[in-house]
Every structure is written in C-alpha cells, then in structure tokens.
Write a protein that holds these residues in place. Structure first.
Motif, short mmCIF file in Angstrom:
data_model
loop_
_atom_site.label_atom_id
_atom_site.label_comp_id
_atom_site.label_asym_id
_atom_site.label_seq_id
_atom_site.Cartn_x
_atom_site.Cartn_y
_atom_site.Cartn_z
N PRO A 122 43.15 40.73 43.06
CA PRO A 122 43.49 41.71 44.11
C PRO A 122 44.33 42.84 43.51
CG PRO A 122 44.74 39.68 44.38
CD PRO A 122 43.77 39.44 43.28
N ASP A 123 44.05 44.06 43.98
CA ASP A 123 44.83 45.19 43.47
C ASP A 123 46.22 45.20 44.11
OD1 ASP A 123 44.55 46.27 46.04
OD2 ASP A 123 43.03 47.72 45.43
N GLN B 19 47.78 43.16 47.38
CA GLN B 19 48.87 42.22 47.18
C GLN B 19 50.07 42.57 48.06
OE1 GLN B 19 49.72 41.92 43.00
NE2 GLN B 19 47.78 40.92 42.55
N ASP B 20 50.35 43.87 48.20
CA ASP B 20 51.45 44.31 49.05
C ASP B 20 51.17 43.95 50.52
OD1 ASP B 20 53.92 45.71 49.65
OD2 ASP B 20 52.64 47.29 50.50
N MET B 21 49.93 44.18 50.97
CA MET B 21 49.58 43.84 52.35
C MET B 21 49.69 42.33 52.58
SD MET B 21 46.47 46.35 53.51
CE MET B 21 45.48 46.27 52.03
#
Length: 192
Positions: A54-55, A59-61
């Motif tokens: 995952p970009d 990853q932040d989401m």
C-alpha cells in the motif's frame, strides 16, 4: 491498524480452511477448486494478480481506522436481536426500526461537525407482497450524503445493507443478530 490487517488475513484463512468439514459446516471438507489465493471461476485469461505494497496515502487512511469503533457498531447492531426486513419497526430497542433509527442518529452525529457538508435522510417506500415479503412493509434506506467542494458533480456511492435474516428467511421474529450480515459492512462504511 496492523491488528485489523492481521485479523482480516487470519479471518480469510480461517474461513477458507479450518472450519470446512466440521459438523454443521455447509461446505465439504475438500471442496473442488479450493485454493485460498485462487479466483473463481477458473480461467486461463488474464494475468495472475501481483500483491503490491500500500502506498503512503492508503497507509495513512488505514491508520485512521478505529477498530474499537468498528467493534462498537457491530455490537450495537447485533444487540437489536433481529434486523429482518419484516421485523418490528416501532420497538425502540429491537428489530429493524430500532436499528434504522440508531444508524440514522449515528450518521447525524457524524454530520454535525461538517458545517452543512453532510446531509442525512431517509429514503423509504412500501414494498408490496413479493417473494420473501409476506406482507406489505416499509423499507427504509438511511442515506448520508457528503457534498463535494472541489468537484460537486462527481458522485461516489458506498452502500451496504443493515437488515439481517435467519436460515429460515421467513422467520422475522426470532433473533438474527447478523454480525456478518451485514453489521460489519455498516461498521466499515460508517468509518469512511
């Protein structure tokens, strides 16, 4: 979030392997074409899927997902006993009406800090007698609409269902808590 990803990974392995063939399982012990990573139907078209990392944005989401909130939503929805389409719509603590009203209030709470950017409303109709509908019933969708700011003409639709059922699809009075039909779906879309 790693716990959720690990749980999801383990869940797919558990559901794909360990309970098959156990007493009460509707799946045979060694089903044809059984392969956790295979797609169905079997085909020689296309290329095999390649896993990808995952970009950073994804990853932040994912890091913002609150597993406790998801569990709380699932627990609340299962506590209504049944959410069968034909179950009571007037009882404040049991049945599809209680679940509908609870989901609506949850969405209103989420909309409150949006400065008017999120609208919550019911979309209802009377479903006449039909297959699996034993008597005319009010069916209500709970709609939460987030109004765009940069591209107001673009529409994304995320949907799920909050009703549940028993194996006897006409049994609308006994418990059908529906943790995975579809309380988890409601929990997932409520966290978006």
């Amino acid at each position: 979030m790693a716990k959720i990803a690990a749980f999801a990974c383990c869940l797919s392995l558990v559901s794909a392997q360990s309970w098959r063939g156990l007493p009460g399982s509707i799946y045979p012990a060694d089903p044809w074409g059984q392969c956790v990573s295979a797609s169905w139907p079997v085909s020689d078209l296309g290329q095999p899927l390649q896993p990808q990392e995952p970009d950073a944005e994804l990853q932040d989401m994912l890091a913002q997902v609150d597993a406790g909130r998801i569990q709380s939503i699932v627990t609340n929805l299962t506590n209504f006993g049944t959410r069968h389409t034909l179950s009571t719509q007037t009882n404040p603590v049991r049945g599809i009406g209680a679940a509908r009203d609870w989901i609506y209030q949850q969405m209103l709470d989420l909309a409150a800090p949006s400065n008017g950017n999120m609208d919550v409303y019911f979309n209802s109709y009377i479903q006449p007698v039909a297959n699996r509908i034993l008597f005319p019933v009010n069916i209500t969708n709970v709609v939460a609409q987030i109004n765009g700011t940069s591209d107001p003409n673009r529409v994304y639709v995320v949907t799920g269902h909050y009703d549940s059922r028993r194996i006897d699809i006409n049994d609308y009075t006994n418990d059908a808590p529906g943790s995975d039909d579809d309380a988890t779906g409601v929990a997932g879309e409520s966290t978006l």
